[in-house]
Design a protein around this motif. Structure first.
Motif, short mmCIF file in Angstrom:
data_model
loop_
_atom_site.label_atom_id
_atom_site.label_comp_id
_atom_site.label_asym_id
_atom_site.label_seq_id
_atom_site.Cartn_x
_atom_site.Cartn_y
_atom_site.Cartn_z
N ILE A 1 0.82 -1.21 0.00
CA ILE A 1 0.00 0.00 0.00
C ILE A 1 0.85 1.26 0.00
CG2 ILE A 1 -1.77 1.29 1.28
CD1 ILE A 1 -2.84 -1.47 2.20
N ASN A 2 1.97 1.28 0.76
CA ASN A 2 2.85 2.46 0.65
C ASN A 2 4.04 2.16 -0.27
OD1 ASN A 2 4.44 0.85 2.25
ND2 ASN A 2 4.92 2.45 3.74
N ARG A 3 3.99 1.02 -0.93
CA ARG A 3 4.99 0.62 -1.93
C ARG A 3 6.40 0.57 -1.37
NH1 ARG A 3 3.61 3.99 -7.30
NH2 ARG A 3 5.58 3.05 -7.90
N ILE A 4 6.52 0.20 -0.10
CA ILE A 4 7.85 0.11 0.49
C ILE A 4 8.53 -1.20 0.08
CG2 ILE A 4 7.15 -1.00 2.68
CD1 ILE A 4 9.46 1.94 2.75
N ASN A 5 7.73 -2.16 -0.40
CA ASN A 5 8.33 -3.45 -0.80
C ASN A 5 9.02 -3.37 -2.16
OD1 ASN A 5 6.13 -3.19 -2.41
ND2 ASN A 5 5.05 -5.01 -1.67
N GLU A 6 8.84 -2.27 -2.87
CA GLU A 6 9.36 -2.19 -4.22
C GLU A 6 10.87 -2.15 -4.30
OE1 GLU A 6 7.69 1.01 -6.41
OE2 GLU A 6 5.69 0.14 -6.25
N ARG A 7 11.50 -1.64 -3.24
CA ARG A 7 12.95 -1.50 -3.32
C ARG A 7 13.64 -2.85 -3.42
NH1 ARG A 7 15.38 -3.02 1.00
NH2 ARG A 7 14.01 -3.62 2.68
N LEU A 8 12.90 -3.93 -3.13
CA LEU A 8 13.48 -5.26 -3.28
C LEU A 8 13.85 -5.51 -4.74
CD1 LEU A 8 11.03 -7.24 -0.99
CD2 LEU A 8 13.41 -6.69 -0.50
N GLY A 9 13.12 -4.83 -5.65
CA GLY A 9 13.52 -4.89 -7.05
C GLY A 9 12.88 -6.00 -7.85
N TYR A 10 12.47 -7.09 -7.21
CA TYR A 10 11.92 -8.20 -7.99
C TYR A 10 10.43 -8.37 -7.72
CZ TYR A 10 13.23 -10.37 -3.58
OH TYR A 10 13.39 -10.64 -2.26
N VAL A 11 9.79 -7.28 -7.29
CA VAL A 11 8.36 -7.34 -6.99
C VAL A 11 7.57 -6.90 -8.21
CG1 VAL A 11 6.53 -6.40 -5.55
CG2 VAL A 11 8.76 -6.88 -4.57
N ARG A 12 6.51 -7.65 -8.53
CA ARG A 12 5.68 -7.31 -9.66
C ARG A 12 4.23 -7.30 -9.20
NH1 ARG A 12 4.16 -10.44 -13.91
NH2 ARG A 12 5.02 -12.27 -12.90
N THR A 13 3.46 -6.29 -9.59
CA THR A 13 2.07 -6.24 -9.16
C THR A 13 1.14 -6.01 -10.34
OG1 THR A 13 2.55 -3.94 -8.61
CG2 THR A 13 2.28 -5.43 -6.77
N THR A 14 -0.06 -6.56 -10.25
CA THR A 14 -1.14 -6.19 -11.17
C THR A 14 -2.37 -5.89 -10.32
OG1 THR A 14 -1.93 -8.45 -11.41
CG2 THR A 14 -0.28 -7.71 -13.00
#
Lengths: 291, 257
Positions: free
Chosen positions: B54-67
Motif C-alpha cells: 500500500i505504501n509501496r515500500i516493498n518495491e525496493r526489493l527490485g523483484y516485486v511485480r504487481t497487477t
C-alpha cells in the motif's frame, strides 16, 4: 571409570592444547617485534639530528648537512592534492555502490576493478602516472601529476573502507527514513552519512599513512632529489620526505650516519601524528553517535 | 466525496509476485475510513506483503511485480505518475520493531515534517509541532524533559509511540502498522493498543497482527487471509463469534498458526 579423573588421553590432549596455544601466542608477539625494533632504532639513532632547525631549514652542502624543510612541505603538498582528489571521488563512488547501484553485472565488474586496482604494484601506478598525467594531460613532472598518481593509487582504499562503513549503518534506519517519504539522497545526507563518518575517516587515515610513505609513484611524476626553493603551486616540482630518505640513504656520498635516521624518524612521526589526530577525531564523533 | 469518505483504501484484483512466487492472489478489499481494520492470518499468508504494497515500500526489493489496483482515497497508488514521497506522506507506516532514527527525540518527530516542508521553519513552529505530535501519542508529559536525548535511549514502548508520533506532523490519513506490539511486553502492548484506539476516527488504521486477543480488542473490522487470498472480511465482533468459514474458525481458535 571413576569420578571424572583425567585419563592418559585427556592429559595428552591438554599437553597438545598448551603447546598449540603457546605457539600461537609467540607468533602474535613476534608481530610487535619488528615495529618495536624499527621505532626503537630510528629513535635511538635519529633523535640527535632532530631539532626545530632541522625541520625548518634547507639541506646544505650536497644534502649532507642542514635540514629537510622543503621535503616536509612537499610531502604535505602531495598528500593534500591526493586527498582533495581521492576523498570526494572515492566517497562518491562508495555511496553510489552502496546506496544506489543495483546488483548486476556492471556493479560486479566495478567491484572487481576496485579490488584489482588495489592490487596493482606502486611502480606500475608510477608508470601510469607518467603516461597519463605527465605526458598525456601534459601536466609535466609536477605536484599535480604526482598527487593525482597518488590519488589513483589510494582510491580503492577509500572506496572499500567507505563502502564498508556505509553498509554498517543498519538497513532499518534507511527503511524508516524512506517510509517517511525521504528520497535516497535525503536519507543518505541525514541518516547514513552522519552515522558513518567515523568509519569513512578510518579509510582516510589509511590513505594518508600510505600516501606519506610512497616513493615510487612520485619519483617520476613530480618529486625531485633536490630543489633549492619551495614549491609555489601544483605546477611546480617538489622534494618529498620519502624520496629524500631514499636519496640521503643511497645516492649521496659522505652523509653523516644519523641524518637518514633523522629523516626516517620525521617521516614516521608525521604518519603517527596524523593517525593520532584522526583517531582522536573519530573517537569524538563516535561519542556523539545516537545509537 | 461521500463515497471516498467511506472507503479509505480500495484494493481490487491485486496480484503480487516476488520473483516467481505469487504472494497475493486476486485480493479485493475495502478498508473503511476512520476505522481500525486488523489483518490476521498465519505466517506467510501475505498480510505484511499487502500492507507493504500500500505504501509501496516493498518495491525496493527490485523483484516485486504487481497487477490490479490499490486506491487510497480514490487515487491509484500503483499508477505511473504517483510520487512516492507524496504517497508516503499520506500513508504512514509503523514497523514491527520500533525503529526510531538515530537522532534526538525532537529530530525524530520533526524528520518527516522538515522533509515535506522544504525551507526552514522557526524554532517556535517546530516546538509546537513536537508538542502537538507527542501529546497526541500520550507521550508529551513523560518525555518533554528528554527531547534532546537520543531516541534510542527511550523504552521500547516510548520508542514505538515516538514512531507513531513522527508520522503525525505531515497529516497522513492512513496509518499502516505491521505488528506494532510484537516487540513489546504486555503492559506496553496495552498502552500502544489504547493509543491506536484513540487515533481511530482521525486516521484510517490498518494493522497486521498475530495476536488474536489484540485483533479482537482493538479493531472494528477484521480481515482473515490465507495463502495470499482474503478468506473472510467482517466486523470483528462478528468474525470472532460466528466466523463464516471453517478456516477462519480454525485459525481463530488456534488450531493452526
Amino acid at each position: 571409570m571413576s569420578s571424572f579423573r583425567a585419563t592418559e588421553l585427556d592429559r595428552r590432549n591438554q599437553r597438545r592444547e598448551r603447546w598449540v596455544r603457546g605457539l600461537f601466542l609467540v607468533m602474535t608477539l613476534m608481530l610487535i617485534l619488528p615495529v618495536l625494533i624499527i621505532l626503537g632504532t630510528l629513535a635511538w639513532r635519529g633523535h640527535s639530528v632532530i631539532s626545530l632547525d632541522f625541520l625548518l631549514s634547507f639541506p646544505t652542502n650536497g644534502m649532507t648537512e642542514g635540514g629537510i624543510f622543503p621535503a616536509l612541505v612537499g610531502t604535505l603538498w602531495l598528500v593534500g592534492v591526493a586527498l582533495v582528489v581521492s576523498v570526494p571521488m572515492g566517497v562518491a563512488a562508495a555511496i553510489y555502490l552502496s546506496e544506489y547501484a543495483p546488483e548486476n553485472l556492471l556493479t560486479r565488474s566495478i567491484n572487481l576493478a576496485i579490488i584489482n586496482l588495489a592490487g596493482v604494484p606502486s611502480i606500475v601506478h608510477a608508470l601510469f602516472g607518467v603516461g597519463a598525467f605527465v605526458l598525456f594531460f601534459n601536466f609535466g613532472t609536477s605536484i599535480l601529476a604526482a598527487g593525482l598518481t597518488l590519488a589513483v593509487m589510494t582510491l580503492p582504499v577509500v572506496i572499500v573502507s567507505t563502502r564498508e562503513s556505509l553498509q554498517a549503518v543498519p538497513q532499518a534506519f534507511r527503511e524508516a527514513s524512506w517510509s517517511l517519504g525521504a528520497t535516497r539522497w535525503q536519507t543518505i545526507r541525514r541518516i547514513v552519512l552522519p552515522n558513518s563518518v567515523s568509519g569513512i575517516l578510518t579509510g582516510v587515515i589509511l590513505e594518508v599513512s600510505r600516501t606519506v610513505g610512497e616513493t615510487a609513484p612520485i619519483m617520476f611524476t613530480g618529486a625531485a632529489f633536490f630543489l633549492p626553493f619551495l614549491p609555489l603551486g601544483v605546477g611546480d616540482q617538489t622534494m618529498a620526505l620519502s624520496l629524500h630518505l631514499f636519496t640521503v640513504s643511497t645516492q649521496v656520498p659522505n652523509v653523516p650516519e644519523a641524518l637518514p635516521f633523522g629523516v626516517a624518524l620525521t617521516l614516521i612521526s608525521l604518519v603517527l601524528i596524523l593517525n593520532a589526530v584522526s583517531i582522536a577525531f573519530r573517537m569524538y564523533l563516535r561519542g556523539k553517535k545516537k545509537w | 466525496m461521500a463515497e471516498s469518505r467511506k472507503a479509505a483504501i480500495e484494493v481490487s484484483g491485486l496480484n503480487l509476485w516476488y520473483g516467481d512466487f505469487q504472494a497475493l492472489e486476486d485480493v479485493n478489499l475495502s478498508i473503511k475510513h476512520g476505522q481500525v481494520t486488523a489483518l490476521i492470518g498465519p505466517s506467510g499468508c501475505g498480510k505484511s506483503t499487502l500492507l507493504r504494497a500500500i505504501n509501496r515500500i516493498n518495491e525496493r526489493l527490485g523483484y516485486v511485480r504487481t497487477t490490479g489496483s490499490i486506491e487510497v482515497h480514490g487515487q491509484d497508488v500503483l499508477a505511473e505518475e504517483v510520487e512516492l514521497t507524496q504517497l508516503r506522506k499520506e500513508v504512514g507506516m509503523v514497523f514491527q520493531r520500533p525503529n526510531p532514527l538515530p537522532l534526538s527525540v525532537r529530530d525524530n518527530v520533526l524528520y518527516a515534517y522538515r522533509l515535506h516542508r522544504g525551507g526552514r521553519s522557526s524554532r517556535r513552529e517546530e516546538d509546537e509541532v513536537v508538542e502537538g505530535a507527542l501529546t497526541q501519542v500520550l507521550l508529551w508529559d513523560q518525555i518533554r524533559e528528554r527531547l534532546d536525548h537520543p531516541a534510542i535511549d527511550l523504552s521500547l514502548e516510548e520508542q514505538q509511540k515516538l514512531c507513531i508520533a513522527r508520522l503525525l506532523p505531515v497529516k497522513p490519513s492512513v496509518l499502516l502498522m505491521d505488528e506494532p506490539c510484537s516487540a513489546l511486553d504486555p503492559e506496553a502492548t496495552e498502552a500502544v493498543e489504547d493509543l491506536i484506539w484513540q487515533l481511530r476516527g482521525e486516521y484510517s488504521i490498518l494493522i497486521v497482527t498475530h495476536n488474536m486477543a489484540q485483533a479482537r480488542r482493538a479493531s472494528d473490522e477484521s480481515v482473515f487471509m490465507l495463502m495470499g487470498k482474503v478468506v473472510e472480511h467482517a466486523l470483528t465482533g462478528q468474525m470472532f463469534v460466528t466466523p463464516k468459514n471453517k478456516e477462519t474458525a480454525d485459525y481463530i481458535e488456534g488450531r493452526y498458526g
